[in-house]
Scaffold this active site. Structure first.
Site, mmCIF file in Angstrom:
data_model
loop_
_atom_site.group_PDB
_atom_site.id
_atom_site.type_symbol
_atom_site.label_atom_id
_atom_site.label_comp_id
_atom_site.label_asym_id
_atom_site.label_seq_id
_atom_site.Cartn_x
_atom_site.Cartn_y
_atom_site.Cartn_z
ATOM 1 N N GLN A 1 0.847 -1.191 0.000
ATOM 2 C CA GLN A 1 0.000 0.000 0.000
ATOM 3 C C GLN A 1 0.884 1.243 0.000
ATOM 4 O O GLN A 1 1.216 1.795 1.040
ATOM 5 C CB GLN A 1 -0.947 0.003 1.200
ATOM 6 C CG GLN A 1 -1.974 1.103 1.067
ATOM 7 C CD GLN A 1 -3.124 0.954 2.029
ATOM 8 O OE1 GLN A 1 -3.327 -0.079 2.644
ATOM 9 N NE2 GLN A 1 -3.888 2.010 2.148
ATOM 10 N N PHE A 2 1.249 1.686 -1.223
ATOM 11 C CA PHE A 2 2.157 2.813 -1.351
ATOM 12 C C PHE A 2 1.548 4.111 -0.834
ATOM 13 O O PHE A 2 2.271 5.031 -0.474
ATOM 14 C CB PHE A 2 2.646 2.962 -2.797
ATOM 15 C CG PHE A 2 1.612 3.475 -3.760
ATOM 16 C CD1 PHE A 2 1.615 4.807 -4.132
ATOM 17 C CD2 PHE A 2 0.664 2.633 -4.308
ATOM 18 C CE1 PHE A 2 0.680 5.294 -5.040
ATOM 19 C CE2 PHE A 2 -0.265 3.096 -5.206
ATOM 20 C CZ PHE A 2 -0.268 4.438 -5.576
ATOM 21 N N THR A 3 0.230 4.186 -0.738
ATOM 22 C CA THR A 3 -0.399 5.418 -0.256
ATOM 23 C C THR A 3 -0.085 5.713 1.208
ATOM 24 O O THR A 3 -0.314 6.823 1.670
ATOM 25 C CB THR A 3 -1.929 5.383 -0.460
ATOM 26 O OG1 THR A 3 -2.465 4.259 0.234
ATOM 27 C CG2 THR A 3 -2.277 5.306 -1.945
#
Length: 153
Positions: free
Chosen positions: A82-84
């Site tokens: 989850q790069f966010t």
């Protein structure tokens, strides 16, 4: 590296293809969901530390107390990229994702981290890196932790 770690009763990941088709790629019962983001620059020591922290964290017990790690309750771990988690939200209304590692570097870190975690926990499942996913979970407690280590963030 940032991890949002949640104790769950159950969780699953469905990948949604560009044509709209859906496929479940992972499902766990009681255990932990680790939403993982990488800043880039994480070292093998950082990955080892995080894997060891997650594997050894005493957040389970027969009545919800914090006495036992995931393996001692036959729990499972679901890891989802989850790069966010590395988004900067301080300015404006659009997330600034410049703090997240580029996809190729993040994929290598993610794969390495999953291997290191699987060496410490018996039951590790994962989502699909870079895919559009529907993650469903039933938080137990609720119990949620934020862990950070290394990287450029």
């Amino acid at each position: 590296m940032r991890v949002v770690l949640q104790r769950v009763l159950q969780a699953s990941v469905i990948v949604i293809a560009e044509d709209g088709r859906e496929q479940e790629v992972a499902r766990i019962g009681p255990g932990l969901v680790a939403l993982v983001g990488f800043a880039g620059g994480e070292t093998p020591d950082d990955l080892d530390w995080m894997a060891g922290k997650i594997a050894g964290l005493r957040v389970f017990g027969p009545r919800g107390e914090f006495d036992l790690p995931v393996d001692e309750v036959a729990g499972e771990v679901l890891v989802v990229s989850q790069f966010t988690l590395l988004a900067d939200l301080r300015k404006g209304r659009r997330p600034d994702l410049a703090g997240a590692a580029p996809a190729d570097a993040a994929r290598a870190l993610y794969d390495d981290f999953v291997r290191r975690l699987a060496a410490r926990c018996r039951r590790v499942r994962q989502g699909a890196f870079g895919a559009r996913m529907r993650v469903t979970l039933e938080n137990d407690g609720p119990v949620t932790f934020l862990l950070e280590r290394g990287g450029a963030a």
